[in-house]
Scaffold this motif. Structure first.
Motif, mmCIF file in Angstrom:
data_model
loop_
_atom_site.group_PDB
_atom_site.id
_atom_site.type_symbol
_atom_site.label_atom_id
_atom_site.label_comp_id
_atom_site.label_asym_id
_atom_site.label_seq_id
_atom_site.Cartn_x
_atom_site.Cartn_y
_atom_site.Cartn_z
ATOM 1 N N ALA A 172 0.836 -1.189 0.000
ATOM 2 C CA ALA A 172 0.000 0.000 0.000
ATOM 3 C C ALA A 172 0.881 1.252 0.000
ATOM 4 O O ALA A 172 2.036 1.222 0.404
ATOM 5 C CB ALA A 172 -0.911 -0.007 1.214
ATOM 6 N N ARG A 173 0.308 2.359 -0.436
ATOM 7 C CA ARG A 173 1.059 3.606 -0.569
ATOM 8 C C ARG A 173 1.086 4.345 0.765
ATOM 9 O O ARG A 173 0.051 4.559 1.393
ATOM 10 C CB ARG A 173 0.422 4.482 -1.641
ATOM 11 N N PRO A 233 -0.410 12.116 7.137
ATOM 12 C CA PRO A 233 -1.698 12.254 7.806
ATOM 13 C C PRO A 233 -2.522 13.353 7.144
ATOM 14 O O PRO A 233 -1.971 14.285 6.551
ATOM 15 C CB PRO A 233 -1.314 12.618 9.250
ATOM 16 N N PRO A 234 -3.851 13.281 7.225
ATOM 17 C CA PRO A 234 -4.699 14.264 6.540
ATOM 18 C C PRO A 234 -4.462 15.708 6.969
ATOM 19 O O PRO A 234 -4.587 16.623 6.161
ATOM 20 C CB PRO A 234 -6.125 13.811 6.911
ATOM 21 N N HIS A 235 -4.108 15.924 8.239
ATOM 22 C CA HIS A 235 -3.956 17.290 8.741
ATOM 23 C C HIS A 235 -2.673 17.410 9.573
ATOM 24 O O HIS A 235 -2.735 17.527 10.803
ATOM 25 C CB HIS A 235 -5.168 17.692 9.586
ATOM 26 N N PHE A 270 -1.277 5.875 6.584
ATOM 27 C CA PHE A 270 -0.500 6.941 7.218
ATOM 28 C C PHE A 270 -0.299 6.606 8.691
ATOM 29 O O PHE A 270 -1.108 5.930 9.310
ATOM 30 C CB PHE A 270 -1.167 8.313 7.060
ATOM 31 N N ASP A 271 0.816 7.050 9.225
ATOM 32 C CA ASP A 271 1.144 6.832 10.626
ATOM 33 C C ASP A 271 0.765 8.062 11.433
ATOM 34 O O ASP A 271 1.015 9.204 11.019
ATOM 35 C CB ASP A 271 2.642 6.557 10.797
ATOM 36 N N GLY A 320 0.092 -3.992 4.024
ATOM 37 C CA GLY A 320 0.209 -3.602 2.626
ATOM 38 C C GLY A 320 0.380 -4.808 1.726
ATOM 39 O O GLY A 320 -0.160 -4.872 0.629
ATOM 40 N N ALA A 321 1.129 -5.808 2.212
ATOM 41 C CA ALA A 321 1.313 -7.044 1.452
ATOM 42 C C ALA A 321 0.110 -7.964 1.592
ATOM 43 O O ALA A 321 -0.245 -8.682 0.656
ATOM 44 C CB ALA A 321 2.573 -7.765 1.936
#
Length: 279
Positions: free
Chosen positions: A39-40, A44-46, A267-268, A247-248
């Motif tokens: 996965a990409r 974080p969004p903000h 995102f972390d 992701g895998a």
């Protein structure tokens, strides 16, 4: 001229077959990259957010009140609002060894010490006992396997949702592959990359306002866990602390209607320091 024409046609046919084969190989390669690629990782969004800053929803602040008791059915609302839901692809055996395989999205992990997975199984009017085959088998044997669904075999897994008559094995109908479990008797799904062998530790019946049992929740302790080498890191969180690369794994989530979701972006967002108010 006739011989020349036949040679040209034959050559064109061979060329077309080669091109078709190449196209199929390219499609297979692309599909494999899509289905098994990681996965990409995104931001974080903000990232500019500071504690105390408001984060309002992007819709008018008007709410519709929905009383479950006044609805003809809450099923469409629940499955479209409580999303995404993980999917437990459950394999079981009946007392005589007959197999069953079915996906359930009313599910979740409830503990890690010991690892407990719960699967909620809605009652069925198709059978005289009111039980879906999965519940009838778990009640009879006390064992089941939760297999994690991934994108690369979603069509076969989804096919097991059909209302097959009791006694018909969905493994065979969907073309999925059995492999032996280590501790319990129900088989694992070879196409799945993660399996939880479970023993029943508790069951809870849910009744509606009329006192009718509408759902049974089964709680299983995972007594053995299997992970494909391609998705697991045995020391991912430190010595003796395995982790799975989601992701895998490409796990699927269930949405409303016939819709599924797949992990595409990650995102972390670390937890605040436990002493953040003291600093």
């Amino acid at each position: 001229a006739a011989h020349m024409s036949k040679a040209v046609i034959a050559s064109a046919a061979v060329g077309g077959a080669v091109a078709a084969l190449a196209a199929r190989q390219l499609f297979t390669w692309l599909q494999r990259r899509i289905m098994t690629g990681t996965a990409r990782q995104v931001n974080p969004p903000h990232p500019w957010w500071e504690p105390g800053q408001k984060q309002p929803m992007p819709y008018p602040e008007k709410f519709v009140e929905i009383d479950p008791a006044q609805q003809q059915s809450c099923y469409p609302l629940v499955i479209s609002a409580y999303v995404p839901r993980p999917i437990a692809f459950v394999s079981t055996l009946d007392a005589s060894g007959g197999g069953n395989l079915a996906p359930f999205s009313y599910t979740g992990v409830f503990s890690h010490d010991p690892p407990i997975i719960a699967v909620s199984i809605v009652s069925s009017s198709a059978n005289a006992d009111g039980k879906k085959d999965t519940l009838a088998n778990i009640d009879a044997t006390g064992e089941f396997v939760v297999n994690i669904m991934s994108t690369w075999f979603v069509e076969a897994a989804n096919y097991t949702c059909a209302n097959f008559p009791r006694g018909m094995n969905e493994f065979d109908e969907a073309g999925l592959t059995r492999i032996p479990s280590k501790v319990v008797k129900p088989p694992r799904v070879k196409e799945s990359a993660v399996h939880f062998e479970c023993k029943l530790v508790h069951r809870k019946e849910i009744t509606n306002r009329d006192g009718k049992v509408t759902t049974t929740v089964v709680f299983g302790e995972a007594v053995m866990i299997h992970c494909a080498e391609g998705v697991v890191n045995l020391n991912g969180a430190g010595e003796g602390k395995p982790t799975v690369d989601f992701g895998a794994l490409k796990p699927l989530g269930r949405l409303g209607g016939n819709s599924y979701a797949v992990v595409g972006e990650i995102f972390d967002l670390p937890r605040p320091d436990r002493n953040f108010k003291k600093t």
